[in-house]
Design a protein around this motif. Structure first.
Motif, PDB file in Angstrom:
ATOM      1  N   VAL A 201      33.757  43.261  33.115  1.00 30.49           N
ATOM      2  CA  VAL A 201      33.397  44.120  34.444  1.00 30.49           C
ATOM      3  C   VAL A 201      31.473  43.754  34.651  1.00 30.49           C
ATOM      4  O   VAL A 201      31.098  44.633  34.521  1.00 30.49           O
ATOM      5  CB  VAL A 201      33.851  45.481  34.900  1.00 30.49           C
ATOM      6  CG1 VAL A 201      33.174  45.660  37.057  1.00 30.49           C
ATOM      7  CG2 VAL A 201      35.274  45.333  34.876  1.00 30.49           C
ATOM      8  N   PRO A 202      31.373  43.329  35.062  1.00 31.49           N
ATOM      9  CA  PRO A 202      29.859  42.953  35.579  1.00 31.49           C
ATOM     10  C   PRO A 202      29.245  43.755  36.410  1.00 31.49           C
ATOM     11  O   PRO A 202      29.954  44.290  37.425  1.00 31.49           O
ATOM     12  CB  PRO A 202      29.149  41.638  36.106  1.00 31.49           C
ATOM     13  CG  PRO A 202      30.367  40.620  35.525  1.00 31.49           C
ATOM     14  CD  PRO A 202      32.035  41.093  35.465  1.00 31.49           C
TER      15      PRO A 202
ATOM     16  N   GLY B 262      27.733  45.596  39.102  1.00 28.24           N
ATOM     17  CA  GLY B 262      27.550  44.647  40.924  1.00 28.24           C
ATOM     18  C   GLY B 262      29.564  44.732  40.718  1.00 28.24           C
ATOM     19  O   GLY B 262      29.554  44.800  42.506  1.00 28.24           O
ATOM     20  N   ARG B 263      30.115  44.947  40.139  1.00 25.24           N
ATOM     21  CA  ARG B 263      31.143  44.245  40.618  1.00 25.24           C
ATOM     22  C   ARG B 263      32.423  44.791  40.204  1.00 25.24           C
ATOM     23  O   ARG B 263      32.200  46.066  39.164  1.00 25.24           O
ATOM     24  CB  ARG B 263      32.204  42.547  39.809  1.00 25.24           C
ATOM     25  CG  ARG B 263      30.706  41.458  40.056  1.00 25.24           C
ATOM     26  CD  ARG B 263      30.848  40.132  39.787  1.00 25.24           C
ATOM     27  NE  ARG B 263      32.096  39.427  40.636  1.00 25.24           N
ATOM     28  CZ  ARG B 263      32.913  38.800  40.007  1.00 25.24           C
ATOM     29  NH1 ARG B 263      32.558  38.495  38.493  1.00 25.24           N
ATOM     30  NH2 ARG B 263      34.071  37.810  40.619  1.00 25.24           N
ATOM     31  N   THR B 264      33.640  45.018  40.531  1.00 26.06           N
ATOM     32  CA  THR B 264      34.251  45.729  40.513  1.00 26.06           C
ATOM     33  C   THR B 264      35.777  44.928  39.334  1.00 26.06           C
ATOM     34  O   THR B 264      35.428  43.616  39.332  1.00 26.06           O
ATOM     35  CB  THR B 264      35.335  46.432  41.754  1.00 26.06           C
ATOM     36  OG1 THR B 264      35.916  45.340  42.327  1.00 26.06           O
ATOM     37  CG2 THR B 264      34.273  47.151  42.503  1.00 26.06           C
ATOM     38  N   TRP B 265      36.841  45.434  38.840  1.00 26.56           N
ATOM     39  CA  TRP B 265      37.695  44.830  38.052  1.00 26.56           C
ATOM     40  C   TRP B 265      37.806  43.725  38.700  1.00 26.56           C
ATOM     41  O   TRP B 265      39.315  42.980  38.188  1.00 26.56           O
ATOM     42  CB  TRP B 265      38.288  45.847  37.283  1.00 26.56           C
ATOM     43  CG  TRP B 265      39.775  46.511  37.588  1.00 26.56           C
ATOM     44  CD1 TRP B 265      38.739  48.135  38.162  1.00 26.56           C
ATOM     45  CD2 TRP B 265      40.618  46.075  38.038  1.00 26.56           C
ATOM     46  NE1 TRP B 265      40.735  48.266  38.729  1.00 26.56           N
ATOM     47  CE2 TRP B 265      40.815  47.680  38.934  1.00 26.56           C
ATOM     48  CE3 TRP B 265      41.472  45.175  37.377  1.00 26.56           C
ATOM     49  CZ2 TRP B 265      42.817  47.267  38.326  1.00 26.56           C
ATOM     50  CZ3 TRP B 265      43.152  45.503  37.741  1.00 26.56           C
ATOM     51  CH2 TRP B 265      43.450  46.077  38.506  1.00 26.56           C
ATOM     52  N   ARG B 266      39.281  44.651  40.198  1.00 27.16           N
ATOM     53  CA  ARG B 266      39.644  43.958  40.781  1.00 27.16           C
ATOM     54  C   ARG B 266      38.776  42.155  41.520  1.00 27.16           C
ATOM     55  O   ARG B 266      39.194  41.527  41.229  1.00 27.16           O
ATOM     56  CB  ARG B 266      40.119  44.476  42.298  1.00 27.16           C
ATOM     57  CG  ARG B 266      41.363  45.614  41.779  1.00 27.16           C
ATOM     58  CD  ARG B 266      41.517  46.411  43.261  1.00 27.16           C
ATOM     59  NE  ARG B 266      42.709  47.323  43.001  1.00 27.16           N
ATOM     60  CZ  ARG B 266      42.362  48.759  42.146  1.00 27.16           C
ATOM     61  NH1 ARG B 266      41.069  48.661  41.960  1.00 27.16           N
ATOM     62  NH2 ARG B 266      43.429  49.391  41.646  1.00 27.16           N
ATOM     63  N   ASP B 267      37.396  42.479  41.246  1.00 28.77           N
ATOM     64  CA  ASP B 267      36.936  41.422  42.055  1.00 28.77           C
ATOM     65  C   ASP B 267      37.197  40.675  40.188  1.00 28.77           C
ATOM     66  O   ASP B 267      36.912  39.259  40.735  1.00 28.77           O
ATOM     67  CB  ASP B 267      35.348  41.349  41.886  1.00 28.77           C
ATOM     68  CG  ASP B 267      34.887  42.161  43.803  1.00 28.77           C
ATOM     69  OD1 ASP B 267      35.768  42.722  43.845  1.00 28.77           O
ATOM     70  OD2 ASP B 267      34.193  43.162  43.209  1.00 28.77           O
ATOM     71  N   VAL B 268      36.990  40.942  39.168  1.00 28.93           N
ATOM     72  CA  VAL B 268      36.619  39.552  38.117  1.00 28.93           C
ATOM     73  C   VAL B 268      38.515  39.338  37.993  1.00 28.93           C
ATOM     74  O   VAL B 268      38.490  38.630  38.124  1.00 28.93           O
ATOM     75  CB  VAL B 268      36.933  40.954  36.726  1.00 28.93           C
ATOM     76  CG1 VAL B 268      37.019  39.381  35.817  1.00 28.93           C
ATOM     77  CG2 VAL B 268      35.421  40.843  36.798  1.00 28.93           C
TER      78      VAL B 268
ATOM     79  N   GLU C 220      39.097  36.647  40.943  1.00 28.39           N
ATOM     80  CA  GLU C 220      38.355  35.122  40.164  1.00 28.39           C
ATOM     81  C   GLU C 220      39.608  34.598  39.315  1.00 28.39           C
ATOM     82  O   GLU C 220      39.209  33.240  39.035  1.00 28.39           O
ATOM     83  CB  GLU C 220      37.163  35.254  40.114  1.00 28.39           C
ATOM     84  CG  GLU C 220      36.262  34.186  39.484  1.00 28.39           C
ATOM     85  CD  GLU C 220      35.250  34.414  38.554  1.00 28.39           C
ATOM     86  OE1 GLU C 220      34.291  33.957  37.954  1.00 28.39           O
ATOM     87  OE2 GLU C 220      33.952  35.377  39.169  1.00 28.39           O
TER      88      GLU C 220
ATOM     89  N   ASP D 237      42.142  32.692  41.388  1.00 27.13           N
ATOM     90  CA  ASP D 237      42.379  31.895  42.601  1.00 27.13           C
ATOM     91  C   ASP D 237      43.018  30.410  42.784  1.00 27.13           C
ATOM     92  O   ASP D 237      42.555  29.641  41.935  1.00 27.13           O
ATOM     93  CB  ASP D 237      40.896  31.482  42.981  1.00 27.13           C
ATOM     94  CG  ASP D 237      40.233  30.791  44.058  1.00 27.13           C
ATOM     95  OD1 ASP D 237      41.073  30.782  44.227  1.00 27.13           O
ATOM     96  OD2 ASP D 237      39.275  30.887  44.094  1.00 27.13           O
TER      97      ASP D 237
ATOM     98  N   GLU E 289      28.884  45.997  32.621  1.00 28.85           N
ATOM     99  CA  GLU E 289      28.573  47.269  32.948  1.00 28.85           C
ATOM    100  C   GLU E 289      29.926  48.250  32.711  1.00 28.85           C
ATOM    101  O   GLU E 289      29.795  49.504  32.297  1.00 28.85           O
ATOM    102  CB  GLU E 289      28.701  47.479  34.437  1.00 28.85           C
ATOM    103  CG  GLU E 289      28.034  49.157  35.136  1.00 28.85           C
ATOM    104  CD  GLU E 289      27.763  49.015  36.683  1.00 28.85           C
ATOM    105  OE1 GLU E 289      26.636  49.690  36.684  1.00 28.85           O
ATOM    106  OE2 GLU E 289      28.740  48.775  36.843  1.00 28.85           O
TER     107      GLU E 289
END
Length: 460
Positions: free
Chosen positions: A238-239, A241-247, A250, A253, A311
């Protein structure tokens, strides 16, 4: 215990007493032990200088489930060998393998795939509900252990399912084939590619970052038949500025070039920062904290994560399903950091069926079902001393993922009457009448909440 678990030498005479049928020569012939001469060993109740001493060449221990009692062989641990492990070490029964086993859906299936079988633990479980099994691994030593453990478990039984062991990387050995169930405890550990660092086949997939898990997510659908399920463990970066759900959004998708047209249920069980993750895996394999080797690996992990601005690292269980019909896919990205039901397989099975039903039925059809609270659901009411009404109402799931839902007035009213007698439509209309609210307003607020409770098994 002394020989096969602790890795200590024992007199051949003591081993002969412990293995009256196989005998010492039989154990040597199977490759379980090797013999040396002129070493002292331990005999119960006394010491004697034996003419021959037996040393274990593997770890061998009992293992099983509710219906089976097995013996599983693997390589000796770093505690037994007294130092770092070899690169092609074959891991035995550990926390990851038992976690996957307890989360696996145990529906009877025609064909199952154990991807990255290791010493064959998942394949052993599959023999209880799959007619044919394919087990793959990149390690020839792992496949040899798996073959031994499967032979030991089935002992030539005519009713035992056919198991094919195939060497190869990820899905390459089974390209073009289809399976009803795929299970995998892959080498998911995110490992630096630094020169000089030890790499272990059982944990390092030879790819940078979390590429291996992402590739498995994107590709496993190619070997699933309609209605087929894939389950595996994974770690994901998880970079900042992002959340694990964002990852995961993606990764899943469907509009991407290699999009995933699969239902997805991802449960993040734990989250670690780079320092915690580095500490965990730098000491894996035998490096002692404080040693030069441990410090070098720890620093390499931190550099690797910093290069990608990682992060957090998520750890969890992934369940994917290929739709059996032409319908939109569904997504559930959940967190469950506390205790969960044991085993989780029946919970996952019920959750897949519930989410699939919801994907195939409209809100009107949901309202026409007479739902009832599951038997493990309880309600908690919290109020200030002397207050007439509670300020907080919690609906708590005793099993499953242990969901706790904060219920408003309308949801609490519905849960209180959800006993399987009235359809949701009739019950909500009655609540609207009692509270003097518009029926459409009550439905608009509660239908999304009812869908969540059905998906998680609080309403059945």
């Amino acid at each position: 215990m002394r020989l096969f678990t602790l890795g200590r030498p024992v007199p051949a005479s003591a081993l002969a007493h412990a293995l009256p049928t196989l005998g010492v020569d039989g154990a040597v012939a199977l490759g379980l032990v090797r013999l040396e001469s002129g070493r002292a060993g331990f005999v119960p109740d006394r010491w004697e200088p034996p003419s021959r001493t037996a040393l274990a060449t593997c770890d061998l221990r009992p293992y099983g489930d509710d219906a089976h009692d097995w013996w599983v062989a693997s390589d000796l641990s770093e505690l037994a060998v007294g130092g770092p492990l070899r690169g092609d070490h074959v891991l035995g029964i550990g926390g990851a393998s038992t976690t996957l086993a307890t989360w696996t859906v145990r529906r009877p299936v025609e064909r199952a795939l154990d991807l990255g079988t290791g010493c064959g633990v998942q394949a052993l479980h599959l023999t209880g509900h799959a007619r044919t099994i394919v087990a793959t691994d990149i390690s020839e030593r792992a496949l040899a252990y798996a073959a031994f453990n499967l032979a030991l478990a089935t002992d030539g039984a005519a009713a035992a399912p056919a198991v094919e062991l195939v060497a190869g990387d990820l899905l390459d050995p089974v390209a073009g084939q289809r399976f009803s169930l795929v299970v995998s405890n892959p080498p998911f550990v995110i490992t630096p590619r630094d020169e000089g660092l030890p790499l272990y086949e059982y944990r390092d997939g030879g790819r940078a970052g979390d590429t291996l898990v992402r590739s498995l997510v994107r590709q496993v659908g190619t070997v699933l038949e309609p209605g087929g399920v894939a389950q595996f463990l994974g770690n994901w970066e998880v970079p900042a500025g992002r959340t694990w759900r964002d990852v995961w959004a993606e990764w899943l998708d469907e509009q991407a070039r290699d999009g995933v047209a699969l239902d997805a249920w991802v449960v993040q069980r734990e989250s670690q920062d780079p320092a915690q993750y580095a500490e965990l895996w730098a000491r894996d394999g035998g490096a002692q904290p404080g040693s030069e080797a441990h410090s070098r690996m720890y620093a390499a992990w931190l550099r690797d994560f910093a290069a990608r601005e990682v992060e957090q690292i998520g750890l969890g269980v992934v369940t994917l399903q290929r739709p059996a019909t032409d319908r939109p896919t569904w997504r559930s990205l959940d967190e469950a950091h506390g205790p969960v039901a044991t085993p989780m397989g029946p919970v996952v099975d019920a959750g897949l069926r519930a989410r699939t039903w919801l994907a195939e039925h409209s809100d009107d059809e949901l309202l026409d079902v007479a739902w009832s609270c599951a038997s493990d659901v309880t309600e908690e009411r919290h109020a200030r001393p002397g207050a007439d009404d509670p300020s907080i109402i919690l609906v708590r799931q005793g099993g499953g993922l242990g969901r706790v839902v904060r219920a408003g007035t309308l949801l609490a009213a519905y849960v209180g009457v959800a006993d399987g007698e009235l359809t949701a439509r009739v019950a909500l209309d009655a609540i609207a009448t009692v509270l003097e609210l518009g029926a459409e307003r009550v439905r608009a607020e509660l239908v999304p909440q009812l869908r969540d409770l059905v998906a998680d098994g609080l309403l059945v």
